[in-house]
Design an enzyme around this catalytic site. Structure first.
Site, PDB file in Angstrom:
ATOM      1  N   ASP A  78     -13.114  68.919  -2.610  1.00  0.00           N
ATOM      2  CA  ASP A  78     -12.648  69.203  -1.262  1.00  0.00           C
ATOM      3  C   ASP A  78     -12.363  67.855  -0.589  1.00  0.00           C
ATOM      4  O   ASP A  78     -12.659  66.780  -1.129  1.00  0.00           O
ATOM      5  CB  ASP A  78     -13.683  70.029  -0.487  1.00  0.00           C
ATOM      6  CG  ASP A  78     -13.020  70.816   0.640  1.00  0.00           C
ATOM      7  OD1 ASP A  78     -11.902  70.438   1.063  1.00  0.00           O
ATOM      8  OD2 ASP A  78     -13.611  71.804   1.118  1.00  0.00           O
TER       9      ASP A  78
HETATM   10  C1  BGC Z   1     -11.251  72.384   3.524  1.00  0.00           C
HETATM   11  C2  BGC Z   1     -10.537  73.057   2.367  1.00  0.00           C
HETATM   12  C3  BGC Z   1      -9.090  72.667   2.365  1.00  0.00           C
HETATM   13  C4  BGC Z   1      -8.978  71.163   2.331  1.00  0.00           C
HETATM   14  C5  BGC Z   1      -7.533  70.682   2.298  1.00  0.00           C
HETATM   15  C6  BGC Z   1     -10.970  70.919   3.613  1.00  0.00           C
HETATM   16  O1  BGC Z   1     -11.461  70.387   4.776  1.00  0.00           O
HETATM   17  O2  BGC Z   1     -12.632  72.616   3.373  1.00  0.00           O
HETATM   18  O3  BGC Z   1     -10.686  74.446   2.455  1.00  0.00           O
HETATM   19  O4  BGC Z   1      -8.426  73.284   1.295  1.00  0.00           O
HETATM   20  O5  BGC Z   1      -9.598  70.634   3.483  1.00  0.00           O
HETATM   21  O6  BGC Z   1      -6.893  70.926   3.485  1.00  0.00           O
END
Ligand code: BGC
Length: 795
Positions: A298
């Site tokens: 993530d």
């Molecule tokens: C979120 C994810 C997301 C990623 C990219 C993160 O902060 O937890 O769900 O896919 O950002 O945007």
């Protein structure tokens, strides 16, 4: 008519998974979508040509567009150079033909090996066409609806040069304090698994090489939804049995369905951060489930391992990589500290090779080497066809919580012909930004509000007063800034601190002029829903409750429409308002869909995927609780004195245990009756169940009848309870459901298969198994179903 349902594997996978007892223990199976003929040969021959730096470059992802996490601004912005040097393999948040082709041309023309970039984006509930949020889609209990949302979003993303979506989120969410419950399928592992499969099917279409398919990234692996106290990013801590039986099930289903990639989660699991967790990322995901796609971290999560106190930069990068984390999203660590550790022998190059193999496999499977670019297309148009899709799905997601008769009027809903003048009030009534819900890629300007939809039907018969904003005082000004960049976008809530008393008084006057009042209340999508939006109070924000109470006090019949991304505390409303519709964040056709239901053009059929609490202190609240030695079931304990003989039971002294509205709950404008369910065999030898794999051994049958005067759709639900297991089992578990359409007076026979898939649980050795026992089985229209039968498993 007989309906026989099983939300399990499509034929393709059933054929591939013949050795059933091995499946039961999680024997790996190759993903046919990543095993196309010749694909591995192409991967291997490319890998041989790559330098260490080029390999590591494939494992690096940056956001070169807008930020969806902290710290993006700190990093370098000379992405053209990075791409040309082969130091980046993927971007997120780069959207559209112009932007994606720009970087892709550099990758294809300037790098030595011409390896295409893969662009990823959060396509969460549709892309330009904004559908209801995932929690709402789960409320439809309609897997094909999820497929439509996924497919439509995927096609639109691909047209924008994005072949990879960070969806579906399959985290089990049992605590609405956690803002990301909005992106989930709610509290139940069975519903969550069925929906997870549907989302994957919709995006990937069983074949990544189709020009309109997109690869999924199933997130957030693992158990992110169990964040302690509902506080986002917090640790999770649970037994391995609960981890596997509840939290991992939807991920397992998604992997079986062919998910091409996974995203690791921010949280730690029993003390080990998920981003560097060999148990989940390698032992379970790869070795047991046979996942052969890649895992992306993530946002910034590899670097954040430093904050988890498990080492400095080089150490945490090594730990993540060795645990099975293939791509570093925005951490900027793989690209900077891995090569040196390979050279010094701290990291075997074979580990890098394996990660790169997985990434290249997905790039090849998507056809990116052959078709790296996207043709610029016309600008998005919310066509009638797209709107119809969004409306159809939204129609199915609305849950009628309550529709009690009002003296002299009868049931307020449906409204048709019952009111000449309707007063519409509340901050969600005419709010394009918030009706579409958090994490919408679409333009709020395309959204149809409830005010617009009702004025199309009622013309001058519709009176309107906003009544109050979503927040009050200075918070309202801040919200306006967040939502609208400070422009005065609504009657209440500009840059001046609003005077709610005055606006509520005006709304009360409006209500007095009408025959019926509709209050549209809810939550701010940007401010209170989704990531980093945990709440400890689950009531209406700002002055909304005050507005509700003031309008109810006028004595006018009130219909409450709740637009929120999480279960809210609706206790006062449930006691004082005769009709309540849970509308979630219903998307760009939300206003029309709500009006469809209010006027009875659509008979509501949604059911709660998440229990609604009486008080936040009950959370995490879910129907599939474990039994206790001192159950409180069946006794109204809310007013007993503390010295009562019932004192020593598992209960609260100041509130009932039960949900205000339980899982699976949802009313209709008609009524349904259920026959006593039957089983096709009353007892089955254990050996037969263990050998059955994905094949059912018993069918549970029930007759469902529409006993009312209008057509309706009922979500028929089957629950089981294992009454005699070696490890205690929940008091009820959903194990089958079917949406059944019934004309007035019509009856249908519904059958649910039961086999190893539905009956298994994890024993003390943490093995999926079935034992001799008696299963109680209930079928009905909610988790409170009372019609009962049973099944015995015998030695
Ligand atoms: C979120 C994810 C997301 C990623 C990219 C993160 O902060 O937890 O769900 O896919 O950002 O945007």
């Amino acid at each position: 008519m007989v309906i026989c349902l099983r939300h399990a594997l499509p034929a393709l996978f059933i054929a591939a998974l013949i050795s059933s007892s091995l499946i039961a223990q999680g024997r790996p199976t190759p993903n046919p979508q990543l095993a196309a003929k010749g694909l591995n040969t192409r991967v291997e021959s490319l890998l041989k040509k790559m330098t260490l730096e080029e390999k590591i470059g494939q494992m690096v992802q940056f956001s070169a567009g807008f930020a969806t996490g902290p710290g993006a601004a700190e990093k370098n912005t000379h992405f053209d150079d990075l791409v040309a040097k082969g130091e980046v393999g993927s971007f997120l948040n780069v959207v559209g033909a112009e932007a994606t082709n720009h970087y892709q041309h550099i990758a294809m023309e300037k790098t030595r090996l011409h390896i295409p970039l893969i662009f990823g984006l959060d396509v969460i509930h549709g892309d330009h066409t904004v559908f209801p949020v995932p929690l709402a889609v789960a409320a439809s209990f309609d897997p094909p609806a999820a497929e439509i949302v996924a497919h439509t979003g995927g096609v639109e993303a691909r047209a924008d040069g994005v072949p990879w979506v960070f969806s579906p989120m399959v985290d089990i969410a049992r605590d609405p304090r956690w803002g990301r419950i909005i992106e989930s399928n709610g509290e139940d592992p069975y519903l969550g698994s069925v929906m997870a499969r549907a989302w994957v099917r919709g995006y990937q279409q069983g074949d990544l090489s189709k020009p309109n398919s997109v690869a999924v990234s199933v997130k957030h692996f693992a158990a992110y939804g169990a964040a302690i106290a509902g506080r986002d990013y917090n640790a999770t801590d649970m037994s391995e049995i609960t981890l596997r039986q509840v939290y991992l099930e939807p991920y397992r289903a998604a992997v079986e369905e062919g998910a091409a990639t996974m995203m690791s989660s921010f949280n730690s699991i029993n003390g080990v951060p998920a981003t560097a967790n060999p148990f989940t990322l390698t032992q379970i995901l790869r070795k047991e489930w046979g996942f052969d796609g890649f895992v992306v971290s993530d946002w910034g999560a590899v670097k954040e391992l430093i904050n988890h106190s498990i080492g400095d930069g080089p150490t945490v990068a090594r730990k993540a990589l060795m645990a099975g984390l293939d791509m570093d999203m925005e951490g900027n660590l793989y690209g900077t500290v891995i090569a040196q550790q390979v050279r010094s022998g701290k990291i075997p190059e074979s580990v890098i090779d394996e990660a790169v193999r997985r990434i290249l496999r997905v790039k090849f499977a998507l056809g990116l080497f052959e078709h790296p670019y996207v043709e610029p297309g016309p600008a998005y148009e919310p066509t009638a066809e797209k709107r119809a899709l969004a409306r159809k799905v939204a129609d199915e997601t609305l849950v009628l919580l309550k529709n009690d008769p009002v003296e002299g009027v009868g049931a307020l809903l449906p409204m048709t012909g019952k009111a000449k003048k309707v007063a519409l009030m509340g901050p969600m009534a005419d709010n394009q930004r918030d009706i579409i819900g958090s994490w919408s890629q679409g333009d709020p300007k395309n959204a149809v509000t409830l005010r617009k939809a009702l004025s199309e039907r009622l013309g001058d018969g519709l009176l309107y007063a906003e009544g109050c904003g979503l927040l009050s005082g200075q918070d309202a000004v801040t919200l306006n800034k967040v939502n609208f960049g400070g422009s005065v976008a609504s009657a209440v809530g500009g840059n001046e601190v609003p005077d709610d008393d005055q606006t509520i008084a005006a709304a009360v006057e409006t209500a007095k002029q009408a025959d019926v009042a509709i209050l549209a209340l809810g939550e701010s999508a940007n401010w209170m829903e989704g990531e980093a939006s945990s709440r400890v109070h689950l009531g209406f924000t700002g002055s909304q409750e005050k507005l509700l109470e003031a309008v109810v006090a006028t004595g006018k019949p009130v219909i409450l429409v709740v637009m929120a991304g999480r279960p809210l505390e609706l206790k006062w409303a449930a006691e004082h308002v005769p009709a309540i519709l849970e509308a979630w964040s219903p998307g760009m056709e939300g206003g029309h869909a709500i009006a469809d239901v209010l006027f009875g053009d659509v008979n509501p059929s949604g059911k709660l995927p998440s229990s609604l609490p009486r008080a936040v202190g009950q959370e995490p609240l879910y129907y599939a609780q474990m039994p206790t030695g001192r159950p409180a079931t069946g006794v109204d304990l809310s007013h007993i004195p503390t010295d009562s003989p019932s004192k020593f039971v598992s209960r609260y002294v100041d509130e009932e245990n039960s949900a205000l509205f339980p899982f699976g709950w949802g009313l209709s404008y008609t009524r349904f009756s259920y026959s006593k369910p039957t089983v096709s065999r009353e007892s089955v030898p254990l050996k037969e169940v263990l050998a059955s794999g994905h094949s059912p051994v018993v069918k549970v049958g029930v007759d469902v009848k529409n006993t009312g005067s209008v057509a309706g759709t009922e979500v028929v639900q089957m629950y089981i309870r294992n009454t005699d297991a070696s490890v205690e089992q929940p008091v009820r578990e959903l194990k089958g459901f079917a949406r059944v359409q019934l004309a007035p007076g019509e009856s249908k026979h519904v059958e649910f298969p039961l086999g190893f898939d539905e009956l298994n649980f994890y024993n003390v050795e943490v093995k999926r198994t079935v034992e001799p026992t008696t299963y109680k089985i209930w079928v009905g229209g909610s988790s409170l179903a009372t019609e009962e039968t049973s099944l015995q498993i015998v030695e």
